[in-house]
Scaffold this motif. Structure first.
Motif, PDB file in Angstrom:
ATOM      1  N   VAL A  42       0.871  -1.179   0.000  1.00 28.39           N
ATOM      2  CA  VAL A  42       0.000   0.000   0.000  1.00 28.39           C
ATOM      3  C   VAL A  42       0.907   1.228   0.000  1.00 28.39           C
ATOM      4  N   ALA A  43       0.789   2.034  -1.031  1.00 22.85           N
ATOM      5  CA  ALA A  43       1.677   3.191  -1.143  1.00 22.85           C
ATOM      6  C   ALA A  43       0.901   4.482  -0.916  1.00 22.85           C
ATOM      7  N   ASP A  44       1.617   5.487  -0.455  1.00 23.41           N
ATOM      8  CA  ASP A  44       1.039   6.814  -0.304  1.00 23.41           C
ATOM      9  C   ASP A  44       1.240   7.555  -1.624  1.00 23.41           C
ATOM     10  N   TRP A  45       0.140   7.894  -2.298  1.00 25.72           N
ATOM     11  CA  TRP A  45       0.229   8.529  -3.617  1.00 25.72           C
ATOM     12  C   TRP A  45      -0.013  10.039  -3.553  1.00 25.72           C
ATOM     13  N   SER A  46       0.040  10.595  -2.348  1.00 22.32           N
ATOM     14  CA  SER A  46      -0.196  12.035  -2.259  1.00 22.32           C
ATOM     15  C   SER A  46       0.955  12.784  -2.929  1.00 22.32           C
ATOM     16  N   PRO A  47       0.675  13.983  -3.466  1.00 23.98           N
ATOM     17  CA  PRO A  47       1.724  14.743  -4.161  1.00 23.98           C
ATOM     18  C   PRO A  47       2.949  14.989  -3.280  1.00 23.98           C
ATOM     19  N   GLU A  48       2.716  15.204  -1.981  1.00 27.25           N
ATOM     20  CA  GLU A  48       3.829  15.497  -1.082  1.00 27.25           C
ATOM     21  C   GLU A  48       4.828  14.333  -1.051  1.00 27.25           C
ATOM     22  N   LYS A 147      11.582  22.293  -9.501  1.00 24.74           N
ATOM     23  CA  LYS A 147      10.346  22.347  -8.719  1.00 24.74           C
ATOM     24  C   LYS A 147       9.144  22.106  -9.624  1.00 24.74           C
ATOM     25  N   VAL A 148       8.041  21.707  -9.006  1.00 25.37           N
ATOM     26  CA  VAL A 148       6.804  21.471  -9.752  1.00 25.37           C
ATOM     27  C   VAL A 148       5.716  22.393  -9.202  1.00 25.37           C
ATOM     28  N   LEU A 149       5.058  23.102 -10.097  1.00 26.05           N
ATOM     29  CA  LEU A 149       3.898  23.909  -9.705  1.00 26.05           C
ATOM     30  C   LEU A 149       2.659  23.063  -9.997  1.00 26.05           C
ATOM     31  N   LEU A 150       2.106  22.462  -8.932  1.00 28.97           N
ATOM     32  CA  LEU A 150       0.978  21.542  -9.115  1.00 28.97           C
ATOM     33  C   LEU A 150      -0.240  22.257  -9.699  1.00 28.97           C
TER      34      LEU A 150
END
Lengths: 200, 163
Positions: A42-48, A147-150
């Motif tokens: 089970v992985a955490d797929w949140s952007p952070e 960097k990524v601007l979500l």
């Protein structure tokens, strides 16, 4: 008679399907255990989490910081969307480096952008992965400050920040702006900063 | 013609008929081929599953680990003619689910915003989703035929024999 036969077929299909699914899960999990680069179940797929580098640094840039970087020309902005979407409108200081077919656009990056330059990638939509994939590739190429601007395009336009239209070849001609903010800083083409101009 | 057929294929031929056997072989090859890259690159496939934005996050990695093996098993069983009812049902079901997922994402414009289904750097096609939907639709033709053949036509044949 045929109803009985059909029922029997369905029963066979049910247990055979179940057996195949269980077998597939068993083999899949077993092989995963045996791999050195196996996945967490089970992985955490949140952007952070997705956008944290191996060193533990976050690749996410806030809209406020992105605005400052763009308007002060402190970073190279790369629009990872396809050329047609870029031509319909993009962040005023952004160059187009589409992730789809990235190899064809390498000459816009390699040898042009210094390795220690600040780079901000963006695309559009909460779930868009183009900017993320591009950013990770740039890091793999040796760029240090990526960097990524979500959800970049949507948030940028909603905030009324400077935008431009036109494709990569024509963008520096300052063709037109729409929905620009009152300070009009977007009128100046944002050139790629030279080495030494860059913070950090 | 009959001389070059092995006993194995002759039995398959008798059970499924020529079209059924062809459908089975086509689907078997497709499923085995489709599973290879996913088995080799589970992390990349997990990312693809995530990009579909359909499954809850807790199921993404489990699906990415098990689904390619299910495809491989289905492909092999289709080729050797094992679990005929189960393979016909599962192959049709999976293709319909894939088809539905693609149409769903096409309808909500996910590809337009993110190109989620063409994450490889080589992808230059501007409208890949329509092509994938069409391709999956084509795969459904042999699958539906096999499904029909397995669950209905056999029943009809059985009735003729019985009477």
């Amino acid at each position: 008679m045929e109803t009985k036969r059909l029922r029997k077929n369905i029963w066979w299909a049910a247990w055979q399907s179940g057996a195949m699914v269980v077998l597939a899960m068993f083999i899949g999990l077993l092989v995963n255990e045996g791999r050195s680069d196996g996945l967490a179940l089970v992985a955490d797929w949140s952007p952070e989490v997705r956008l944290t580098t191996d060193e533990g640094n976050s690749m996410i840039v806030s809209l406020e910081e992105a605005e400052r970087l763009c308007l002060d020309k402190k970073a190279v902005f790369l629009d990872a969307r396809p050329p047609e979407e870029y031509a319909r409108g993009h962040i005023s200081c952004a160059k187009n480096v589409p992730w789809q077919g990235f190899e064809a656009y390498m000459d816009r990056v390699w040898g042009v952008i210094p390795e220690d330059a600040w780079i901000v990638t963006y695309c559009d939509g909460e779930t868009c992965s183009l900017s993320e994939d591009l950013a990770k590739e740039l890091i793999a190429m040796g760029y240090k400050q990526v960097k990524v601007l979500l959800n970049g395009w949507t948030r940028w336009t909603e905030a009324g920040l400077p935008v431009k239209k036109g494709d990569e070849g024509r963008q520096t001609a300052g063709i037109e702006k729409d929905r620009t903010s009152s300070h009009h800083l977007g009128a100046t083409p944002c050139n790629i900063p030279e080495r030494g101009n860059i913070n950090g | 013609m009959a001389d070059v057929q092995t006993g194995f294929f002759r039995r398959q031929w008798q059970q499924d008929g020529p079209l059924g056997l062809i459908a089975r072989l086509i689907l078997g090859v497709i499923f085995i081929y489709a599973s290879m890259d996913k088995i080799a690159h589970p992390a990349a496939f997990a990312k693809d599953v995530y990009n579909y934005q359909i499954l809850p996050e807790v199921l993404i990695n489990l699906t990415a680990l098990a689904l390619p093996w299910l495809e491989l098993i289905l492909g092999i069983f289709l080729l050797v003619g094992l679990f005929r009812e189960g393979t016909a049902w599962m192959v049709t079901l999976l293709l319909i689910v894939f088809f539905g997922a693609m149409v769903f994402n096409l309808a909500r414009g996910l590809d337009i915003h993110c190109g989620c289904f063409n994450t490889s750097a080589q992808g230059t096609d501007n409208s890949p989703m329509e092509w994938y939907v069409l391709r999956d639709g084509l795969f459904l033709i042999p699958a539906c035929y096999l499904f029909y053949r397995t669950f209905w036509e056999k029943v009809g044949t059985a009735r003729i024999i019985t009477f």
